[in-house]
Design an enzyme around this catalytic site. Structure first.
Site, PDB file in Angstrom:
ATOM      1  N   ASN A  40      42.704  48.242  50.583  1.00 45.48           N
ATOM      2  CA  ASN A  40      42.339  48.752  48.869  1.00 45.48           C
ATOM      3  C   ASN A  40      44.043  49.930  49.241  1.00 45.48           C
ATOM      4  O   ASN A  40      44.543  50.081  48.214  1.00 45.48           O
ATOM      5  CB  ASN A  40      41.932  48.963  48.546  1.00 45.48           C
ATOM      6  CG  ASN A  40      40.976  48.375  47.813  1.00 45.48           C
ATOM      7  OD1 ASN A  40      41.206  47.184  48.139  1.00 45.48           O
ATOM      8  ND2 ASN A  40      39.651  47.750  47.561  1.00 45.48           N
ATOM      9  N   ARG A  54      48.152  31.975  44.241  1.00 41.77           N
ATOM     10  CA  ARG A  54      47.266  32.295  45.971  1.00 41.77           C
ATOM     11  C   ARG A  54      46.298  30.852  46.510  1.00 41.77           C
ATOM     12  O   ARG A  54      45.588  30.598  45.521  1.00 41.77           O
ATOM     13  CB  ARG A  54      46.357  33.555  45.870  1.00 41.77           C
ATOM     14  CG  ARG A  54      47.493  34.616  45.397  1.00 41.77           C
ATOM     15  CD  ARG A  54      45.941  36.403  45.772  1.00 41.77           C
ATOM     16  NE  ARG A  54      46.606  37.250  45.050  1.00 41.77           N
ATOM     17  CZ  ARG A  54      47.130  37.976  45.267  1.00 41.77           C
ATOM     18  NH1 ARG A  54      48.247  37.975  46.605  1.00 41.77           N
ATOM     19  NH2 ARG A  54      48.308  39.143  45.167  1.00 41.77           N
ATOM     20  N   ARG A  81      52.076  38.724  45.098  1.00 42.36           N
ATOM     21  CA  ARG A  81      52.915  39.216  46.412  1.00 42.36           C
ATOM     22  C   ARG A  81      51.376  40.004  47.942  1.00 42.36           C
ATOM     23  O   ARG A  81      50.257  39.380  47.523  1.00 42.36           O
ATOM     24  CB  ARG A  81      52.430  41.400  45.841  1.00 42.36           C
ATOM     25  CG  ARG A  81      52.664  42.581  46.476  1.00 42.36           C
ATOM     26  CD  ARG A  81      52.425  43.565  45.945  1.00 42.36           C
ATOM     27  NE  ARG A  81      53.238  44.231  44.328  1.00 42.36           N
ATOM     28  CZ  ARG A  81      54.444  44.240  44.378  1.00 42.36           C
ATOM     29  NH1 ARG A  81      55.331  44.370  45.215  1.00 42.36           N
ATOM     30  NH2 ARG A  81      54.691  44.515  42.508  1.00 42.36           N
ATOM     31  N   HIS A 122      51.126  33.805  36.282  1.00 43.51           N
ATOM     32  CA  HIS A 122      50.027  34.359  37.330  1.00 43.51           C
ATOM     33  C   HIS A 122      48.181  33.808  37.113  1.00 43.51           C
ATOM     34  O   HIS A 122      47.035  33.449  36.825  1.00 43.51           O
ATOM     35  CB  HIS A 122      49.267  35.432  36.630  1.00 43.51           C
ATOM     36  CG  HIS A 122      48.423  36.299  37.183  1.00 43.51           C
ATOM     37  ND1 HIS A 122      47.010  36.531  36.876  1.00 43.51           N
ATOM     38  CD2 HIS A 122      48.177  36.641  38.160  1.00 43.51           C
ATOM     39  CE1 HIS A 122      46.059  36.938  37.745  1.00 43.51           C
ATOM     40  NE2 HIS A 122      46.974  36.814  38.774  1.00 43.51           N
ATOM     41  N   TYR A 173      34.934  35.799  45.683  1.00 42.54           N
ATOM     42  CA  TYR A 173      35.152  36.010  43.944  1.00 42.54           C
ATOM     43  C   TYR A 173      34.224  35.372  43.146  1.00 42.54           C
ATOM     44  O   TYR A 173      34.379  34.550  43.003  1.00 42.54           O
ATOM     45  CB  TYR A 173      36.725  35.446  43.575  1.00 42.54           C
ATOM     46  CG  TYR A 173      37.389  37.291  44.764  1.00 42.54           C
ATOM     47  CD1 TYR A 173      36.995  37.853  45.532  1.00 42.54           C
ATOM     48  CD2 TYR A 173      39.252  36.579  44.248  1.00 42.54           C
ATOM     49  CE1 TYR A 173      38.015  38.520  46.586  1.00 42.54           C
ATOM     50  CE2 TYR A 173      40.571  37.738  45.225  1.00 42.54           C
ATOM     51  CZ  TYR A 173      39.180  37.615  46.167  1.00 42.54           C
ATOM     52  OH  TYR A 173      40.021  38.815  46.914  1.00 42.54           O
ATOM     53  N   ARG A 209      35.826  46.221  36.329  1.00 42.45           N
ATOM     54  CA  ARG A 209      35.730  46.392  37.641  1.00 42.45           C
ATOM     55  C   ARG A 209      35.866  47.419  38.212  1.00 42.45           C
ATOM     56  O   ARG A 209      36.265  48.024  39.227  1.00 42.45           O
ATOM     57  CB  ARG A 209      35.299  45.035  38.799  1.00 42.45           C
ATOM     58  CG  ARG A 209      36.064  45.392  39.964  1.00 42.45           C
ATOM     59  CD  ARG A 209      35.693  43.965  41.483  1.00 42.45           C
ATOM     60  NE  ARG A 209      36.911  43.240  40.327  1.00 42.45           N
ATOM     61  CZ  ARG A 209      37.874  43.456  41.396  1.00 42.45           C
ATOM     62  NH1 ARG A 209      38.816  44.721  42.049  1.00 42.45           N
ATOM     63  NH2 ARG A 209      39.135  42.793  41.171  1.00 42.45           N
ATOM     64  N   HIS A 267      35.271  38.996  39.029  1.00 40.43           N
ATOM     65  CA  HIS A 267      36.862  37.975  38.348  1.00 40.43           C
ATOM     66  C   HIS A 267      36.745  37.480  37.332  1.00 40.43           C
ATOM     67  O   HIS A 267      37.775  37.505  37.214  1.00 40.43           O
ATOM     68  CB  HIS A 267      37.126  37.399  39.929  1.00 40.43           C
ATOM     69  CG  HIS A 267      38.596  37.668  40.135  1.00 40.43           C
ATOM     70  ND1 HIS A 267      39.443  36.150  39.707  1.00 40.43           N
ATOM     71  CD2 HIS A 267      40.127  38.352  40.340  1.00 40.43           C
ATOM     72  CE1 HIS A 267      40.236  36.873  40.097  1.00 40.43           C
ATOM     73  NE2 HIS A 267      41.182  38.375  40.445  1.00 40.43           N
TER      74      HIS A 267
END
Length: 711
Positions: A44, A372, A402, A432, A465, A561, A589
């Site tokens: 992270n 993703r 990314r 997104h 997630y 979160r 998530h």
């Protein structure tokens, strides 16, 4: 502007990563799972430097006087504050690393020091080095004929200080990334050293004509903040080739941080900072190895009897409660809206939906946005199969996701080869959203199945997630989805939708309107409330609206979160705002936006409930294509309300944000309650029974006749 109830985005993120780091000392968690959290913390932090610190670094050069809208700090002040906070976190990391290494030794897992090994082990390592490592090394002494090489982002190097005939030199050895990082010293694979340990130990045998003065293992973190839509790329017609060039450039951007494994001697620190044109304040050195991804290899190779005892074990999501095995997924969705809750429920029904539609005669087209994907994505296989079977397949593949760009490029080529139409988003706007539209045609006419989720179409992360995946046969939502894809393919950002909330046009404005509705209820003495669950909250307009709601007396519960730029409990401003964060086994998530009083679940008809791909961050609300969908089905709405109740009860994984920006544990005087543990048990115990499957299918058909469908 009033900054009394807001805090800096970057410092708030570091508080989140501190909560991740603190999981390493959580004795309620299996030892090897705690080990993973140490790696997650470091990974992270790497991405934080590459993305966020890189952005602020650039801003400090080009807009040094610009002040942050939440903290009023300049870029230089933000960089200084980040450096200060990271140093505190890194000291904690060292302490936790030592503790967990000690715990590993108790279960006979040892990271060995070569210096204290016996002769037999040293003989083995010398042979290993000479035969399997030395031939692959490219050591270099820096000089006029050997200029200082480029050090790629995050790649390990051994830096050495040398002397010969009273003259000083510096050398460098790239540590080959294609060699085994972990070297085991016994067949049981419980004693090991790292490749960098070995190369560093034998440096004197590498630079044989020099005297070794000092040495250190280092890594350089570089900015990854490249804008693929920058003017410098505008002449490229082939977007895939353009993105490949962006990826190559990323590894050469300016350095932000130097990490050293062990102490970095002054001579080496002076040398490397001069060569990289960096300040020594950006050197971080400690006794923890760099890049802890090797932890996963250690865990995988630990003897099975030890691994089983000290991990959660292999996790298999439950069969989805709302679906009945052996029955057409398409028909079940046509009868009633369905929702999957990852990772507690399997993603299989959605995969089955794509598989069915790739083969049946009634499906005309499948359109989907992808951000993703897993490394081996069945979703892509079914989309390819659909295209090969003559269906129209349109895939909006976001190549600017990314750190997933290369993976998405590869899948784009595979889809195109199968006959799918692949497009690459909107100029200046990342796509997104998580939306899939299946259009079908039969003797009854055209019909739709629309899936909208809070997370990616990724079979791997769907097991770690928490996310919602809503599937509906609603004609009106399907018609909105038709308009969405048409607008995307025509570069139209100003589409009008009846039900879907789409950024950058209607998502934020509708959320603000809903907050104002709750304020009006409070002003008229009506029951009201706001619940929001998201990853991050940074949008100043939303923050201000929530403050106004608090002032009006609206009870606001935020479950965030990560980054949270609003301070709760500020007198006269945010006293009615309560904020919690859950960090646990699974990464929280789901994004939920709920408006209305939920103290009485029976009054759910008066609640507006949305699930979304978007956080309330300015980048999401103004600079991305995001989608939120209203939840109309009462069964699903009730299900989400019960999930919210479970999350709010958590006093194990949850912490409460205070007005001083610190987090504190919840009241442990109450009975221990772990929301994730509870949900795991609940969904495992509520898997559909094959014996009752046929009766349940008939019951659903009866429901669809008796209940008037909502759009």
């Amino acid at each position: 502007m009033d900054y009394s109830y807001t805090q800096d985005r970057e410092l708030s993120w570091l508080k989140f990563n501190e909560r991740v780091l603190n999981e390493v000392k959580n004795k309620d968690m299996p030892l090897l799972e705690r080990l993973k959290f140490l790696e997650i913390y470091t990974n992270n932090l790497d991405e934080f430097y590459m993305v966020r610190v890189g952005t602020i670094f650039d801003m400090n050069i080009f807009k040094p006087d610009k002040r942050d809208s939440r903290s009023n700090m300049t870029p230089a002040e933000q960089l200084a504050a980040i450096n200060h906070e990271v140093r505190k976190l890194e000291k904690t990391k060292v302490l936790y690393y030592k503790d967990i290494m000690s715990d590993l030794e108790e279960i006979k897992i040892h990271h060995m020091n070569i210096e204290i090994l016996g002769n037999k082990d040293k003989e083995y390592l010398k042979s290993y080095f000479e035969l399997r490592v030395f031939p692959f090394l490219t050591p270099m002494v820096i000089g006029k004929q050997h200029p200082f090489p480029h050090i790629p982002n995050k790649e390990l190097h051994v830096l050495v200080s040398l002397s010969r005939k009273d003259k000083g030199f510096f050398g460098i050895i790239p540590i080959p990334s294609n060699l085994e990082r972990v070297i085991y010293l016994n067949n049981k694979k419980t004693r090991y050293i790292l490749l960098e340990d070995l190369i560093s130990y034998y440096c004197s045998d590498i630079f044989t004509n020099y005297h070794m003065k000092s040495k250190a293992v280092i890594a350089v973190t570089r900015s990854a903040d490249i804008d693929p839509d920058d003017d410098m790329f505008e002449k490229h017609d082939d977007y895939i080739e353009h993105m490949k060039k962006v990826l190559k450039m990323r590894g050469r951007l300016h350095p932000l941080r130097i990490e050293a494994y062990g102490e970095l001697p002054d001579d080496l620190a002076d040398f490397i900072t001069k060569k990289l044109d960096m300040d020594k304040k950006n050197i971080f050195s400690d006794s923890v190895p760099l890049n802890l991804k090797y932890f996963y290899e250690i865990i995988d190779n630990i003897p099975e009897e030890i691994r089983e005892k000290h991990t959660y074990g292999k996790y298999v999501p439950a069969k989805a409660n709302m679906f009945y095995p052996g029955t057409s997924v398409v028909k079940q969705i046509q009868q009633q809206d369905k929702m999957l809750f990852f990772p507690y429920e399997s993603i299989d029904p959605f995969l089955q939906l794509l598989k069915e539609c790739s083969e049946d005669k009634e499906t005309v087209s499948i359109k989907i946005t992808i951000y993703r994907l897993a490394k081996n994505a069945k979703i892509v296989d079914y989309l390819c199969k659909a295209a090969e079977n003559g269906k129209e397949v349109l895939v909006l593949m976001e190549l600017r996701a990314r750190f997933d760009e290369a993976n998405n490029i590869n899948y784009s080529k595979k889809l195109e080869d199968a006959g799918a139409t692949v497009i690459y988003g909107m100029e200046n706007y990342k796509v997104h959203s998580k939306i899939c539209l299946i259009t079908r045609r039969s003797h009854k006419g055209v019909s739709y199945i629309t899936q909208i989720g809070t997370g990616n179409y990724n079979e791997t992360t769907s097991k770690i997630y928490t996310d919602f995946s809503l599937m509906t046969a609603s004609r009106e939502i399907g018609e909105d989805a038709v308009m969405f894809f048409q607008n995307i393919t025509m570069f139209n950002l100003n589409g009008v939708y009846k039900h879907l909330l789409v950024s950058p046009t209607s998502l934020k404005s509708t959320i603000l309107d809903k907050i104002r509705d709750e304020i009006r209820k409070a002003e008229h003495g009506q029951t009201c409330g706001i619940f929001m669950k998201m990853n991050s909250l940074t949008d100043r307009d939303v923050i201000n609206a929530l403050k106004d709601a608090s002032v009006a007396g609206v009870p606001v519960f935020l479950l965030i979160r990560g980054i949270c730029c609003i301070r709760p409990g500020v007198e006269g401003k945010t006293e009615n705002i309560h904020i919690e964060s859950i960090v646990g086994r699974f990464l929280e998530h789901t994004r939920i936006y709920l408006f209305g009083d939920i103290s009485d679940v029976s009054q759910q008809w008066d609640i507006d409930l949305y699930i979304s791909s978007a956080d309330m961050m300015t980048r999401n609300t103004e600079r991305r294509i995001e989608v939120a969908v209203p939840v109309y089905d009462n069964d699903i709405k009730n299900r989400i309300l019960k999930i919210i109740e479970v999350l709010k009860k958590d006093n194990v994984n949850a912490q409460v944000l205070l007005s001083n920006d610190e987090y504190t544990e919840k009241n442990h005087e109450m009975q221990r309650f772990d929301s994730q543990e509870f949900l795991l048990s609940y969904y495992k115990s509520h898997e559909p029974s094959p014996v009752l499957r046929q009766n349940n299918v008939l019951l659903d058909k009866l429901k669809s006749i008796l209940n008037k469908r909502h759009p």
